[in-house]
Design an enzyme around this catalytic site. Structure first.
Site, short mmCIF file in Angstrom:
data_model
loop_
_atom_site.label_atom_id
_atom_site.label_comp_id
_atom_site.label_asym_id
_atom_site.label_seq_id
_atom_site.Cartn_x
_atom_site.Cartn_y
_atom_site.Cartn_z
N ASP A 13 79.15 26.89 13.36
CA ASP A 13 78.03 27.04 14.28
C ASP A 13 77.67 25.67 14.81
OD1 ASP A 13 75.79 27.70 15.66
OD2 ASP A 13 74.54 28.02 13.87
N ASP A 37 78.65 44.60 20.81
CA ASP A 37 78.12 44.75 22.18
C ASP A 37 78.74 43.74 23.12
OD1 ASP A 37 74.91 43.04 21.75
OD2 ASP A 37 76.97 42.49 21.24
N ASP A 51 72.50 27.16 16.34
CA ASP A 51 71.49 28.11 16.80
C ASP A 51 71.47 29.38 15.96
OD1 ASP A 51 73.29 29.60 19.63
OD2 ASP A 51 73.84 29.28 17.54
N ASP A 68 107.61 49.15 30.93
CA ASP A 68 106.54 48.25 30.49
C ASP A 68 106.40 47.03 31.39
OD1 ASP A 68 106.72 48.49 26.86
OD2 ASP A 68 107.14 49.98 28.40
N GLU A 114 82.94 29.24 19.91
CA GLU A 114 82.75 28.17 18.93
C GLU A 114 83.81 28.29 17.86
OE1 GLU A 114 78.72 28.95 17.75
OE2 GLU A 114 78.02 27.04 18.54
N ASN A 151 101.35 53.22 24.69
CA ASN A 151 100.57 52.99 23.47
C ASN A 151 99.62 51.79 23.62
OD1 ASN A 151 103.20 51.60 23.37
ND2 ASN A 151 102.43 50.75 21.45
N HIS A 152 99.86 50.98 24.64
CA HIS A 152 98.93 49.86 24.86
C HIS A 152 97.75 50.22 25.74
CE1 HIS A 152 100.62 46.18 22.97
NE2 HIS A 152 101.66 46.98 22.85
#
Lengths: 164, 723
Positions: free
Chosen positions: B675, B637, B679, B160, B686, B221-222
């Protein structure tokens, strides 16, 4: 009645010892199966506040080992033996002043220090000799590189504070 | 003569006293070292517990994650989306980092190492190009990679790395760069946790392309996008590549699935990341479609599995299916402490282990005459959770479920299992996947395939390596100072034609060499204790509740024994609290503790006093690592934005899964207060910023930044379009 109370008191003490021993054991029970490597028993016993010699440790290990040694010590065997050790207050730690006297014996001319060579000689040839690794580790912390010696009074003070 | 005899006596008595004195000093010193060693082990255990607790947390949350994935991850088959995209990316003239051209040459790879050492960053265009070429290359390769010492005289196997570039550079420096004479196998877990996972991947992939025969990579596994969400790679990529990060992540997800599952040296030494199960099947492993195993993060839906089992009349073939779903046969040993098991939902017998193995076998490829096996209830939706291969479009409705499951388990076992000293094979409930395998399992494997020994990684070892199972299993771990400077060494192993392992250890930090063991341990201990303080603080309210239970007479005091019990029952870390007591509690001579002031001291160590009262903040703080992961999933996304409404819904769901009591209003207010630029949607930054502000202001004693209830007249938060 007094007997009952005393017994109850002892039972409480024993219960508390059991929990302490279990915790200490668990630290080294790497697979969570209530066994530890026999080579860690010394560490466990010492972590519980005892200060046995290597010889005494060896005897203890014989007590907790299996009939046919497997290299592992089971908790079920360790617990009663260790509880007895704690109850009997065996292998008490060494008070600071006794330790200081021990160093002074090795320094008969009372210089206040031991040279690196002297320390090595005593630690690897006398008593229950150190391994190479143990010797190196002690030197790394104890020896003042400028004078190449160990000022044992300061050394003890430093180590004892750490011991907590 | 008398004087001679006297001096002899004197000499003997001095000698004797010196002997005793030395013995005394040695005895004392050994006890001191033992205390140090215990502290070191405790420290190790603290780190492990917190880490495993975190992993278990993740297992607990997986249900929730799966739901999110179902609802927020579009089932995308648009692979071509990113295929040729990198060509259109322009590299600015003022870019001073390394440039790559394909086909790669050795000096390109070497230049990469040098560039990263100088902290340069590779431009996204080259990253994508490299990943694309890597994928093209990997697709042609088999599941089990075979190397021979005939061609390269020695093979170096590394474990690792976990994003620790310093260690990789050190290995190349000490052992030499890869070449046709110097073969390398990297055994998985290249990424996550460390800060330079991307750079490591670039270097490893580059060398693989340059020396395809001599440079091999096994999957760990990572190497798994679900794990990356939580453990740092996703975050690192998005941070370093703000514009193209999501493209990079998408292709990376694919590349990971194409990595080798195992490497075989001279048909004698098997190298894989985790371990094996008691039903190793290398032939199956070689044939399966490794690309289908997108992620090995699994949670087993016991109830549904059993219901499915019964529907098709297979109940009889499942062990113990009479009483409880997938319950293990009574004899199946539990491998972990009770305190840990209570927090794992899948401890009621995941379908692995010796008993379930039978069931699994029967759940193998469908035999002729049997119609498609039962579908778990959620299969109708795309991306069904509960099976390793299932996410994002892996299964169609009606596709035989058991086949995918059975060989997927082989992969899970390989990537997640750990060896144990005890005989047998049992579920690895601590990790939530794979198994614990005993010496006889190893022996069975070696005999079945005529192997000499097994090399694996997956577990941190203080010395960087460890032999077990009578030297038939070697664990090799290459990320030194994994938890903290001085915490452990790294190691790699070299194999020559005789296949005798030769181990090299190191610690890639010059400082540690100058520290004595005492100093090394104190440093690491400090770090461990800090983490422990944090965890204790985050549970302050619960702790107070538990302490009060032990204080029926309302004296304000509890015994130290009660303290230990209470702390364990709240944190479930399985730590030896009595051993840690000296570091956590100011020594009290009469064995009692004023718990309220202890909690107050805790707070002073962490944040300001006022935050103890703010349970919402505490909850958020406690769940901080999870929240980040959740937000990254919600932000499907990878735009970096989620709408306020999505935030609310997600948070509501999260609260109900985690049994947290929070009102709708509170959530709405929280959302609005986060927020910052008003917006209508929340930038992940944020959100994280909000936390930093709260943390910072708290240490300065200023509480004005705690989320306040503001305008409550809005009926709901609006749902603006993304981006």
């Amino acid at each position: 009645m007094a007997d009952d109370k005393e017994r109850e008191g002892t039972e409480l003490v024993i219960a508390e010892f059991h929990k302490k021993i279990k915790d200490a054991f668990e630290v080294f029970d790497h697979e969570a199966n209530n066994t530890v490597d026999v080579r860690e028993i010394g560490t466990i016993i010492r972590s519980l506040g005892c200060c046995p010699s290597e010889g005494e440790l060896h005897d203890l290990i014989v007590e907790v080992e299996e009939e046919e040694p497997t290299g592992y010590i089971r908790f079920e065997k360790f617990l009663p033996v260790m509880t007895k050790v704690l109850l009997e207050k065996r292998y008490r730690p060494i008070p600071e002043d006794i330790l200081l006297r021990a160093f002074e014996v090795l320094d008969p001319s009372k210089r206040g220090f031991l040279t690196k060579e002297e320390l090595i000689k005593y630690m690897t040839e006398e008593g229950e000799p150190f391994s190479q690794e143990e010797m190196e580790e002690m030197l790394s912390a104890a020896i003042d590189p400028e004078s190449n010696s160990i000022r044992y009074k300061d050394y003890i003070a430093m180590m004892v504070v750490d011991d907590g | 003569p008398a004087s001679g005899g006297h001096s002899l006596l004197a000499r003997i008595s001095t000698h004797f006293t010196a002997f005793k004195a030395a013995a005394l000093i040695q005895r004392w010193y050994r006890r001191y070292m033992a205390r140090l060693e215990t502290r070191r082990c405790c420290t190790w255990r603290i780190f492990q517990s917190i880490e495993y607790a975190g992993q278990q947390d993740h297992v607990k949350l997986h249900d929730f994650f799966s739901y999110l994935v179902d609802h927020f991850t579009p089932n995308s088959n648009h692979e071509s989306e990113y295929e040729l995209d990198y060509e259109s990316i322009e590299v600015p003239d003022n870019y001073t980092g390394p440039r790559l051209s394909f086909p790669l040459l050795p000096n390109h790879a070497t230049a990469l190492v040098e560039a990263f050492r100088l902290k340069q960053q590779l431009h996204a265009r080259y990253v994508l190009n490299l990943l694309h070429e890597t994928r093209k290359h990997l697709v042609q390769l088999p599941n089990i990679n075979r190397v021979s010492t005939c061609y390269s005289e020695e093979i170096t196997v590394c474990g690792d790395l976990h994003g620790q570039l310093d260690d990789l550079i050190f290995i190349f420096h000490k052992n030499g760069l890869p070449s046709p004479e110097r073969a390398y196998v990297f055994n998985g877990d290249f990424v996550d946790r460390g800060k330079e996972s991307v750079e490591i991947l670039m270097i490893l992939f580059a060398f693989m392309l340059v020396y395809p025969k001599e440079f091999r990579l096994n999957r760990g596994n990572h190497e798994d996008h679900m794990v990356n969400l939580r453990y740092g790679l996703t975050k690192e990529v998005m941070h370093k590549y703000k514009t193209h990060g999501k493209k990079i992540l998408k292709i990376l997800q694919d590349v990971f699935c194409w990595l080798h599952l195992a490497t075989l040296v001279d048909e004698k030494v098997l190298i894989l990341h985790g371990g094996v199960s008691d039903m190793p099947d290398l032939e199956l492993l070689a044939k399966l479609d490794r690309h289908k195993v997108l992620t090995t993060e699994v949670v087993y839906e016991e109830a549904e599995g059993e219901a499915a089992c019964e529907r098709e009349g297979r109940a009889g073939s499942c062990p113990g299916a009479g009483s409880a779903p997938w319950a293990p046969p009574p004899g199946l040993p539990r491998g972990h402490r009770a305190s840990r098991s209570s927090s794992i939902p899948c401890s009621c017998g995941p379908p692995w282990g010796p008993g379930a193995g039978r069931c699994r076998q029967q759940a193998g490829p469908p035999r002729a005459g049997r119609r498609g096996a039962p579908c778990p209830p959620r299969q109708k939706q795309a991306g069904k959770p509960g099976a390793p291969a299932a996410h994002s479009g892996g299964l169609e409705a009606g596709e035989p479920w058991p086949e995918t499951i059975s060989w997927s388990f082989q992969v899970v076992d390989i990537l997640w299992s750990d060896p144990m000293a005890q005989e047998g094979c049992k579920a690895n409930t601590v990790r939530g996947g794979g198994c614990y395998f005993g010496p006889s399992v190893t022996e069975q494997l070696l005999q079945k395939y005529n192997l000499q020994f097994l090399i694996r990684s997956h577990e941190r070892k203080p010395e960087g390596y460890e032999f077990c199972h009578r030297r038939k299993v070697l664990t090799i771990f290459s990320a030194s100072n994994y938890y903290e400077v001085g915490s452990n060494r790294g190691a790699y192993v070299k194999l020559g034609p005789a296949l005798t392992p030769y181990i090299v250890q190191y610690q890639a930090n010059k400082e540690t060499h100058r520290l004595t063991m005492r100093q090394r341990i104190s440093r690491v201990e400090e770090s461990a204790l800090r983490s422990l303080w944090e965890k204790l603080f985050a549970s302050s309210l619960d702790l107070l509740g538990e302490f009060k239970k032990h204080d029926a007479d309302k004296t304000g005091l509890i015994t130290l024994s009660a303290w230990a019990e209470a702390v364990e029952s709240v944190l479930h870390l399985g730590l030896p609290w009595r051993m840690l007591k000296p570091q956590l509690v100011n020594s009290s001579t009469d064995n009692t503790l004023e718990y309220k002031s202890w909690l107050e001291d805790l707070a002073k160590e962490q944040l300001s006093r006022e935050n103890i009262q703010s349970s919402l903040l505490e909850t958020l703080y406690r769940n901080r690592p999870n929240l980040e992961a959740i937000f990254r999933i919600t932000d499907s996304d990878h735009s970096g934005f989620i709408s306020l409404d999505e935030f609310r819904q997600t948070w509501k769901l999260f609260s109900s899964h985690m049994n947290i009591d929070i009102t709708d209003d509170c959530i709405c207010d929280l959302a609005r207060s986060i927020d910052l630029n008003r917006d209508g949607h929340i930038d992940i930054n944020e959100f994280l910023e909000a936390f930093r502000i709260v943390e910072q202001s708290s240490t300065e004693g200023d509480t004005s930044d705690c989320p306040q209830a503001t305008n409550t007249d809005n009926s709901g938060c609006s749902k603006p379009s993304k981006r």
